[in-house]
Write a protein that holds these residues in place. Structure first.
Motif, short mmCIF file in Angstrom:
data_model
loop_
_atom_site.label_atom_id
_atom_site.label_comp_id
_atom_site.label_asym_id
_atom_site.label_seq_id
_atom_site.Cartn_x
_atom_site.Cartn_y
_atom_site.Cartn_z
N GLY A 159 0.82 -1.21 0.00
CA GLY A 159 0.00 0.00 0.00
C GLY A 159 0.85 1.25 0.00
N THR A 160 1.98 1.18 -0.70
CA THR A 160 2.88 2.34 -0.73
C THR A 160 3.20 2.73 -2.17
N GLY A 161 4.05 3.73 -2.32
CA GLY A 161 4.36 4.25 -3.66
C GLY A 161 5.69 3.77 -4.17
N ILE A 162 6.08 4.34 -5.31
CA ILE A 162 7.32 3.95 -6.00
C ILE A 162 8.11 5.22 -6.32
N HIS A 163 9.43 5.10 -6.23
CA HIS A 163 10.35 6.18 -6.59
C HIS A 163 11.33 5.60 -7.61
N ILE A 164 11.39 6.18 -8.79
CA ILE A 164 12.22 5.60 -9.87
C ILE A 164 12.84 6.72 -10.72
N HIS A 165 14.05 6.46 -11.25
CA HIS A 165 14.62 7.35 -12.27
C HIS A 165 14.09 6.91 -13.63
N CYS A 197 3.45 7.09 -7.83
CA CYS A 197 4.82 6.94 -8.37
C CYS A 197 5.43 8.31 -8.64
N VAL A 198 6.63 8.54 -8.09
CA VAL A 198 7.41 9.73 -8.43
C VAL A 198 8.48 9.30 -9.44
N ALA A 199 8.37 9.84 -10.66
CA ALA A 199 9.36 9.56 -11.70
C ALA A 199 10.34 10.72 -11.74
N ALA A 200 11.60 10.42 -11.47
CA ALA A 200 12.61 11.47 -11.40
C ALA A 200 13.24 11.71 -12.77
N HIS A 201 13.47 12.95 -13.07
CA HIS A 201 14.16 13.46 -14.26
C HIS A 201 13.24 13.66 -15.46
#
Ligand SMILES: [Zn+2]
Length: 448
Positions: free
Chosen positions: A209-215, A248-252
């Motif tokens: 039940g959580t999110g994702i952090h990815i480049h 989801c936080v997509a970095a860049h």
């Protein structure tokens, strides 16, 4: 120790609310009860209603505004070490060897030093992808910053973290410090991840039940590797594996195609724009205006001080606008208000936090900024546009005087009250030398 006062009153302030109407109270105050904002309004009204029993912070004509959210962050153990290298070489020659060699103690001291720099620059929330969640969580808990933590997960042959490590970190730290610390699932990037790992990461995030952090789509090289390995671009692969979505936080996202922008928009994925990192590492300039026009929520991040040397989010705000203006040859884009919104409420929204805005009921994450700093001179009293311009284009982290997170004072009159800062910096220096040796990287460099 954090202050245990349950009621805080910040008086004599210019209150920059960052609410929908961009309301500013030039003779304002903010009342805090527990971890929430109780009221925002005029100084005289709030003094009358909230002074009784309150710990008072006299802002003495300073600005009170929401704390900054650093939406893409890595705790840093090094800095000033691979400044001339492009991304791929910097990763292979310095960053990966170092993060493979780190241990919990080095992470603990490095995180404290990193978070201390961020707090000094007005950051109240970090979205930190790094290793050893327990050590990160301990540092965040002690210093008092709001932290969303994730591992650097990659396929096993790369010697980084596994989904099991991330799940263990979630079990031990998610929701700790009264919910100030959260744990999400981190994925390093597609060159180090198989389709199976991406799908498993998506399943794990859903189960927890959580999110994702990815480049995603950081460099042209990454896009080419993705096309070679998977026959598709990174964000297309991430979409097919269930990675994208509002959590989801997509970095860049420097190199998104029109189709990929559509995928980001349709899935409600959050983008962290990191313009100083992208510029410093020679990765290019993101199509930020297109993301904003598509209705994608865009926040800002500094990435890491190994890459970009400073955690000062005021610099990130300024670069976010300047690079676009230079590229488009148009000064009438990304105004000060847009930048301040990205660095506060957009970042909070991306992480699902009830913060980023000074309003009754929101989390009490806020900062006090000195207006007697030269960067705010001259300032015409009552002029919101000029004040916004100063905050977005002139201010530096040094102007931040006090920081409050979750209703607790973390920095007061430039003193971080929760840690022994000189001791932290000493240990962080020692940790760097120790890890350099373990990673077989010489401590003496040839000047390049
Ligand atoms: Zn990064």
């Amino acid at each position: 120790m954090l202050s245990d006062a349950r009621r805080l009153l910040i008086t004599n302030a210019v209150v920059v609310t960052m609410n929908d109407g961009h309301e500013v109270h030039f003779d304002g105050a903010v009342a805090i009860e527990g971890d929430r904002i109780a009221a925002v309004g005029t100084d005289s009204d709030l003094e009358r209603r909230y002074r009784d029993g309150a710990q008072v912070i006299d802002a003495r004509g300073g600005v009170v505004m929401p704390g900054l959210v650093d939406l893409h962050y890595h705790t840093a153990i090094g800095r000033g070490w691979s400044d001339h290298l492009p991304l791929w070489d910097a990763l292979q020659e310095f960053w990966y060897p170092v993060v493979r060699a780190i241990d919990p103690e080095a992470v603990y001291w490095s995180a404290l030093a990193s978070y201390a720099e961020s707090i000094r620059c007005g950051v109240t929330t970090v979205n930190d992808m790094y290793r050893h969640i327990d050590a990160l969580g301990q540092a965040a808990e002690e210093i008092g910053i709001r932290a969303v933590l994730s591992n650097i997960v990659a396929d096993p042959e790369h010697g980084l973290d596994s989904l099991e490590d991330n799940a263990a970190g979630h079990r031990s730290r998610h929701g700790s410090a009264d919910g100030r610390i959260e744990v999400k699932v981190g994925i390093e990037w597609l060159p180090l991840a198989s389709i199976g790992l991406l799908k498993d990461a998506s399943d794990l995030a859903r189960d927890l039940g959580t999110g994702i952090h990815i480049h995603l789509n950081e460099s042209v090289g990454e896009v080419e590797i993705s096309k070679e390995r998977f026959g598709r671009r990174p964000t297309e692969v991430a979409y097919e594996c269930g990675i994208l979505g509002p959590a989801c936080v997509a970095a860049h996202c420097v190199w998104l195609s029109d189709i990929e922008i559509g995928l980001m928009r349709d899935t409600g994925t959050q983008i962290s724009h990191n313009p100083t990192s992208n510029a410093k590492l020679g990765n290019g300039v993101a199509r930020v205006l297109d993301y904003v026009r598509a209705g994608i929520n865009v926040g800002l991040g500094h990435d890491s001080t190994e890459g970009v040397n400073t955690g000062d989010m005021f610099q990130v705000m300024k670069f976010a606008s300047l690079l676009q203006r230079a590229m488009h040859m148009d000064a009438d884009i990304l105004h000060a208000a847009d930048l301040l919104r990205m660095a506060t409420r957009n970042g909070s929204k991306a992480l699902g936090h009830e913060a980023g805005e000074l309003a009754e009921g929101k989390k009490a994450d806020l900062i006090v900024i000195d207006l007697d700093d030269p960067a705010f001179t001259p300032l015409v009293s009552g002029n919101r546009n000029q004040l916004y311009s100063h905050l977005a284009f002139a201010a530096q982290g040094r102007a931040v005087r006090s920081v409050i997170v979750d209703g607790a004072v973390v920095m007061r009159d430039r003193e971080i009250v929760t840690i022994d800062e000189p001791e932290v910096l000493r240990h962080a220096n020692d940790a760097f030398l120790r890890i350099l040796e373990r990673a077989h990287i010489g401590a003496v460099q040839t000047l390049v």
